[in-house]
Design an enzyme around this catalytic site. Structure first.
Site, short mmCIF file in Angstrom:
data_model
loop_
_atom_site.label_atom_id
_atom_site.label_comp_id
_atom_site.label_asym_id
_atom_site.label_seq_id
_atom_site.Cartn_x
_atom_site.Cartn_y
_atom_site.Cartn_z
N CYS A 89 17.79 -35.35 59.52
CA CYS A 89 18.63 -35.11 60.50
C CYS A 89 18.96 -36.56 61.38
O CYS A 89 17.87 -37.25 61.74
CB CYS A 89 18.02 -34.01 61.70
N GLY A 136 24.92 -24.41 53.21
CA GLY A 136 24.81 -24.39 54.53
C GLY A 136 26.02 -23.63 55.28
O GLY A 136 26.12 -22.54 55.25
N HIS A 184 20.24 -33.71 50.44
CA HIS A 184 21.40 -33.80 50.82
C HIS A 184 22.31 -35.15 50.49
O HIS A 184 21.97 -36.16 50.76
CB HIS A 184 21.55 -33.68 52.55
N GLN A 220 11.08 -24.81 58.63
CA GLN A 220 11.37 -26.11 58.71
C GLN A 220 10.87 -26.92 59.91
O GLN A 220 11.19 -26.42 61.13
CB GLN A 220 12.76 -26.56 58.59
N GLY A 222 28.29 -29.65 50.92
CA GLY A 222 29.48 -29.40 50.47
C GLY A 222 29.66 -28.59 49.23
O GLY A 222 30.77 -28.45 48.74
N PRO A 256 18.89 -24.98 56.27
CA PRO A 256 18.12 -24.79 57.77
C PRO A 256 19.52 -25.14 58.49
O PRO A 256 19.90 -26.06 58.23
CB PRO A 256 17.13 -25.56 57.93
C1 LIG Z 1 25.11 -26.21 62.66
C2 LIG Z 1 24.27 -26.99 62.08
C3 LIG Z 1 23.04 -27.33 62.04
C4 LIG Z 1 21.84 -27.89 61.13
N1 LIG Z 1 20.74 -27.97 61.46
C5 LIG Z 1 19.92 -28.41 60.59
C6 LIG Z 1 18.39 -28.55 60.97
O1 LIG Z 1 17.92 -27.78 61.77
N2 LIG Z 1 17.91 -28.79 59.83
C7 LIG Z 1 18.32 -29.50 58.74
O2 LIG Z 1 17.56 -30.07 57.94
N3 LIG Z 1 19.72 -29.66 58.42
C8 LIG Z 1 20.37 -29.15 59.32
N4 LIG Z 1 21.67 -29.16 59.34
C9 LIG Z 1 22.15 -29.85 57.90
C10 LIG Z 1 22.40 -28.46 56.83
O3 LIG Z 1 21.13 -28.00 56.55
C11 LIG Z 1 22.92 -29.24 55.67
O4 LIG Z 1 22.24 -30.06 54.92
C12 LIG Z 1 24.31 -29.61 55.83
O5 LIG Z 1 25.20 -28.85 56.59
C13 LIG Z 1 25.09 -29.77 54.59
O6 LIG Z 1 25.33 -28.55 53.77
P1 LIG Z 1 26.70 -27.81 53.64
O7 LIG Z 1 27.55 -28.83 53.39
O8 LIG Z 1 26.38 -26.84 52.60
O9 LIG Z 1 26.74 -27.31 54.92
C14 LIG Z 1 22.52 -28.49 59.96
C15 LIG Z 1 24.04 -28.20 59.98
C16 LIG Z 1 24.80 -27.55 60.66
C17 LIG Z 1 26.32 -27.43 60.21
#
Ligand SMILES: Cc1cc2nc3c(=O)[nH]c(=O)nc-3n(C[C@H](O)[C@H](O)[C@H](O)COP(=O)(O)O)c2cc1C
Length: 332
Positions: free
Chosen positions: A96, A229, A167, A66, A209, A13
């Site tokens: 968050c 993400g 996470h 979510q 990551g 998300p």
């Molecule tokens: C622009 C952005 C918005 C995000 N919004 C949410 C969100 O609404 N809810 C949530 O649980 N995590 C949110 N996250 C965190 C991501 O879901 C994820 O946990 C985080 O980016 C780590 O994963 P990644 O390294 O694959 O990006 C957000 C991350 C980014 C970059």
């Protein structure tokens, strides 16, 4: 009894990213990944313009909503709304770190209140039949402790939730911006693996990551699924590698075919009043790493973000895409 959904790979998300247009676009590329909405606050879901905030195309499924909140009555109401609207899962945000989210008492600050979290999850489970899942972090502020996390996870488990997205980076509630906290402090995958080892009956999805097929395969040896993400948002065609390598799908669409289908969707949406850039902004990364990707990005940002952008411009972009694709093929 909750039914289970295939979740080897999910798209995380992401606020301002994984809206319904983005999810439709991603689904054109991958049929097998699980998709999540942006976080929606309980009050918005209950009192806001539900059609605008929560509606989606059936093509997006399987899809999770979510939610952010800590009022069990509101959360159970939203769980029922999600089920009635056809979502396949409802996920509570316990990860968050933003100030605003903390002020409203949801997200990662709830890691300090396991009892409250358990009550919230329990009331959600009691009000719907779709799976209730949680997305959290491995710790917060000074707390990065296996025993604390394991107890927290066990509270969630006792409340009836069997799927936890972790996470692998602790939340910093004070001193870092949410953006900084996406890269700092260091990831700790080991902690997630240990949680899975200690709680083999739980479905543990690892996040943070993950950026290559090698990473995915490695994590799938230790966890039930991975959630990705930024890598997918920045390079959506990576989903084709995932389809090939993880789901063994041989016949995948080309970028050109994807844009063609996206333009059909765009045409329909524009007639309903959607602005072109609201759809096309998500496609900026489609040519990531390809020859001509700069032209594609520049063209989109010059044209699609303009207030008066219209469907004809999107058609024009299609011609550019086709040329890019041909260039790419001849340059391989
Ligand atoms: C622009 C952005 C918005 C995000 N919004 C949410 C969100 O609404 N809810 C949530 O649980 N995590 C949110 N996250 C965190 C991501 O879901 C994820 O946990 C985080 O980016 C780590 O994963 P990644 O390294 O694959 O990006 C957000 C991350 C980014 C970059």
């Amino acid at each position: 009894m909750n039914k289970t959904i295939e979740k080897s790979v999910s798209v995380a998300p992401m606020m301002d990213c994984t809206d319904r247009h983005d999810r439709y676009f991603l689904r054109l590329i991958s049929k097998n990944v699980m998709l999540y909405s942006e976080m929606v606050a309980t009050k918005s879901a209950i009192h806001g313009d539900r059609k605008k905030i929560l509606s989606f195309s059936p093509e997006e499924k399987p899809l999770a909503l979510q939610v952010g909140g800590s009022d069990k009555k509101e959360l159970s109401q939203v769980a029922k709304i999600a089920e009635d609207m056809g979502y396949d899962e409802i996920n509570i945000n316990l990860g968050c770190p933003s100030k605003k989210v903390q002020k409203n008492k949801f997200g990662a600050c709830l890691m300090k209140e396991p009892e409250l979290v358990a009550e919230c999850i329990n009331s959600m489970i009691n009000s719907c039949k779709i799976p209730v899942t949680a997305k959290t972090r491995i710790g917060f502020d000074e707390t990065e402790d296996f025993n604390y996390l394991n107890k927290f996870i066990n509270k969630i488990k006792e409340a009836g939730c069997n799927t936890i997205i972790l996470h692998a980076r602790k939340a910093i509630l004070k001193g870092l911006s949410p953006k900084q906290n996406l890269n700092i402090p260091k990831l700790n995958y080991q902690m997630v693996y240990e949680i899975k080892k200690k709680n083999p009956e739980l479905e543990i999805i690892i996040n943070g990551g993950i950026s290559s097929i090698k990473d995915i395969k490695q994590h799938l040896k230790k966890c039930n699924g991975v959630m990705i993400g930024r890598t997918i948002y920045q390079n959506p065609y990576f989903l084709v590698d995932i389809e090939k390598e993880i789901f063994n799908v041989k016949d995948n669409p080309t970028r050109e075919e994807i844009v063609e289908l996206l333009l059909k969707y765009l045409e329909k949406e524009v007639k309903l009043g959607t602005k072109v850039n609201h759809v096309m902004r998500h496609a900026v990364g489609l040519y990531h790493g390809q020859i001509g990707s700069k032209n594609w990005k520049r063209y989109l940002s010059d044209n699609m973000m303009a207030r008066d952008s219209d469907f004809q411009k999107a058609k024009h972009i299609m011609t550019i895409v086709q040329n890019n694709e041909k260039n790419n093929q001849t340059n391989l």
